[in-house]
Design a protein around this motif. Sequence first.
Motif, PDB file in Angstrom:
ATOM      1  N   UNK A 113     -14.468 -22.386  14.431  1.00 15.02           N
ATOM      2  CA  UNK A 113     -13.559 -22.835  13.390  1.00 15.02           C
ATOM      3  C   UNK A 113     -14.270 -22.609  12.105  1.00 15.02           C
ATOM      4  N   UNK A 114     -15.452 -23.204  12.033  1.00 20.90           N
ATOM      5  CA  UNK A 114     -16.174 -22.996  10.820  1.00 20.90           C
ATOM      6  C   UNK A 114     -17.070 -21.839  11.032  1.00 20.90           C
ATOM      7  N   UNK A 115     -17.023 -21.274  12.141  1.00 23.67           N
ATOM      8  CA  UNK A 115     -17.938 -20.210  12.454  1.00 23.67           C
ATOM      9  C   UNK A 115     -17.829 -20.034  13.939  1.00 23.67           C
ATOM     10  N   UNK A 141     -22.095 -28.507  11.861  1.00 19.62           N
ATOM     11  CA  UNK A 141     -21.061 -27.480  11.799  1.00 19.62           C
ATOM     12  C   UNK A 141     -20.860 -27.038  10.349  1.00 19.62           C
ATOM     13  N   UNK A 142     -21.963 -26.802   9.668  1.00 19.05           N
ATOM     14  CA  UNK A 142     -21.916 -26.527   8.236  1.00 19.05           C
ATOM     15  C   UNK A 142     -22.746 -25.301   7.895  1.00 19.05           C
ATOM     16  N   UNK A 143     -22.307 -24.568   6.873  1.00 22.11           N
ATOM     17  CA  UNK A 143     -23.070 -23.424   6.379  1.00 22.11           C
ATOM     18  C   UNK A 143     -23.586 -23.667   4.960  1.00 22.11           C
ATOM     19  N   UNK A 144     -23.627 -24.924   4.540  1.00 17.96           N
ATOM     20  CA  UNK A 144     -24.099 -25.253   3.203  1.00 17.96           C
ATOM     21  C   UNK A 144     -25.609 -25.043   3.128  1.00 17.96           C
ATOM     22  N   UNK A 145     -26.018 -24.267   2.135  1.00 21.44           N
ATOM     23  CA  UNK A 145     -27.434 -24.036   1.855  1.00 21.44           C
ATOM     24  C   UNK A 145     -27.676 -24.329   0.382  1.00 21.44           C
ATOM     25  N   UNK A 146     -28.574 -25.269   0.096  1.00 18.25           N
ATOM     26  CA  UNK A 146     -28.924 -25.614  -1.283  1.00 18.25           C
ATOM     27  C   UNK A 146     -30.289 -25.005  -1.582  1.00 18.25           C
ATOM     28  N   UNK A 202     -31.699 -26.527   6.485  1.00 18.61           N
ATOM     29  CA  UNK A 202     -30.414 -25.921   6.801  1.00 18.61           C
ATOM     30  C   UNK A 202     -30.681 -24.712   7.688  1.00 18.61           C
ATOM     31  N   UNK A 203     -29.654 -23.932   7.978  1.00 20.94           N
ATOM     32  CA  UNK A 203     -29.845 -22.792   8.860  1.00 20.94           C
ATOM     33  C   UNK A 203     -30.768 -21.738   8.249  1.00 20.94           C
ATOM     34  N   UNK A 237     -12.756 -39.133  15.526  1.00 18.31           N
ATOM     35  CA  UNK A 237     -14.009 -38.920  16.257  1.00 18.31           C
ATOM     36  C   UNK A 237     -14.658 -37.557  16.005  1.00 18.31           C
ATOM     37  N   UNK A 238     -13.972 -36.628  15.346  1.00 15.10           N
ATOM     38  CA  UNK A 238     -14.485 -35.266  15.157  1.00 15.10           C
ATOM     39  C   UNK A 238     -14.782 -35.050  13.667  1.00 15.10           C
ATOM     40  N   UNK A 239     -16.044 -35.086  13.257  1.00 16.75           N
ATOM     41  CA  UNK A 239     -16.387 -35.074  11.823  1.00 16.75           C
ATOM     42  C   UNK A 239     -15.824 -33.883  11.051  1.00 16.75           C
ATOM     43  N   UNK A 240     -15.947 -32.658  11.590  1.00 15.01           N
ATOM     44  CA  UNK A 240     -15.494 -31.515  10.801  1.00 15.01           C
ATOM     45  C   UNK A 240     -13.979 -31.520  10.635  1.00 15.01           C
ATOM     46  N   UNK A 241     -13.260 -31.946  11.656  1.00 14.87           N
ATOM     47  CA  UNK A 241     -11.807 -32.051  11.531  1.00 14.87           C
ATOM     48  C   UNK A 241     -11.443 -33.104  10.488  1.00 14.87           C
TER      49      UNK A 241
END
Length: 651
Positions: free
Chosen positions: A17-19, A134-139, A147-148, A267-271
């Motif tokens: 979904x997010x990836x 489930x995140x692609x945020x990079x600071x 992060x990834x 119950x599903x954080x990204x949703x």
Amino acid sequence: MLPYRRRSSPARPCLPISLRSSLLIVSLSLLGMVSGFVSAQEPSITEQPPAKPPFKLQEVMIPVRDGVHLQTAILTPVDQQGPLPILFRRTPYGVPEKPYEKMPTNVKELMHDGYIFVVQNLRGRFKSEGEFKLSSWVDLNDPKATNETTDAYDSIEWLVKNVPNNNGKVGMYGVSYDGLTTALALLHPHPALKAMSEQASPVDQWMNDDSHRYGALRESYSFEYAVMEQADKNKNTHFEFETYDTYQWYLDLGPVANSNSKYLHGSIPFWNSTIDHPDYDEFWKKEAWVSQLHSSTVPNLNVAGFWDQEDPWGPWQIFRHAAQSDPEHTNFMVAGPWFHGEWQAAKGDSIGLIPFGGHETSREFRENIQAPFFRYYLHGKGEKPTWQATTFQSGANTWRTYAVWPPKEAKPTKLYLHADGTLSFKAPQASTAQPYREYVSDPANPVPYRQRPISPTYPGGDWRTWEIADQRFVDHRPDVLSFVSAPLDHDLTVTGPLAANLFASTSGTDSDFVLKLIDVYPENTQKNAWGDGDEGPKPGQYAQSLNGYELPIAMEVRRGRYLTSYEKPHALVANKPTEWKIPLRDHDHVFLKGHRIMVQIQSTWFPVIDRNPQKFVPSIYKATEADFVRATQRVYCSPAMASYVELPVVE
């Protein structure tokens, strides 16, 4: 307790979904290193001893800068003779538990050169410590952030120092979510990272790719993937539908808000984040990691599928962002006639009923493009690619190379919609006839995005090939407009980005318009497989034909509330013609002589796109049943308001 059953499918790629990583084809493709992939060796009739496994496996927990340890499998060739480069893949789908016993067919092109393969679970997945967001945020401005990007950097640092007999060079690659984790390493690459191939990586979950299309929610896909990845850290969970046809299930669900009140209960954080952030706000802008990429930092083979049902947009954006500064010409683009991850299939000689003229496009890609790319940058053998882009041109069924993309010889050419239902390269003329065509869009009876019954997105089903499905199944619905050209008197080649420009109105105050560009095959494209005798076709065989087939080439949706601003939605003025600009992405296709071109226009595309109430509300995700109304839609085809599709035509 959630009202669905959690079912485990160990380490099996699911779509994102997010990836997302695609189904079994992608997981096996990504070096076949997914737990559960290894099958027992069949006993030999002559009682021969089993073949020696080609790899030995070591599992380690690699420490990263914040003290978290990441579960990592290292597969080293048993017969390794000297130092080898490392090919590194980072995934949320699981690592192998033992070395596979025979070579996957889709890796032999790489294995000829020799690599140490490393597969790592992302933080918070399976045995890896930490939290999976489930995140692609990079600071990049926060030195303490993890992060990834930082996890990839730290892991490569550990690998080159601790894996015996490596040559100090690392490559990364992967499809979908694994492509994303590859691409994120571009933002701050380790010095040992010498080459990568991001394949079908998402870059901006609100603007396009998995979760949305320009702010229009990809409801069924986003909902099912979020459940799959966040219901249980140790499993890939499939939502259990109590209704066989998921079209009906989503219709019965009603407004999107009911997904939490009736089923998930928060119950599903990204949703939850998706529902809480309907507009292009800071949450989504932080997820749009590609906005921080402005140069080619590592040689990168970007790979995209023209019929990728999940991430068709991201690789092109990475390619274009990296091209902003590419003095060494290390930024490459490859695109082919594939669904999500099909380039990792054994052959790739067709997609659905559409053959590729005898080409095994997947094998040819891996053999002639992917393997030589890594061979050059990681082994120092062979030659650097001389092209910027390589595509497999559908229709003509041939590989093409381009010095630059889009090719300079492609000329923007307008294909006009006419009020009599025709398409022509001639602009509309003044007429006494009605200057528009219209239909009624009813959210209670939305147009299905593929033929019913619609199976769940995962596992299996028809999700992978729906974007090439014959569109005759909706061609004559009263809420779908079709515009068709005369048979072409010569081949028409379109190479580059496509777009549509509509003038349209709605009797409501919000609306969606979906546009499809279609290649219509002649009625006599192929002979009947059952011949001319009296036997006739076998049950189901008659439909397995390309005669009259309506093949989608490009499809997209725009949501009216975001025509003037993605950040702040605005109501449409009822019955006022408005200009709708609809990007249709990059393509390379030949409409052959004798074929016709079709454009279909509709306002629902369900349930892959959530229903627009057609009445403006602050958030569609918080709409009530009473907000959904019928609306009369008009598409204008007059000299003053000419609607058209712009094609990059190559003579």
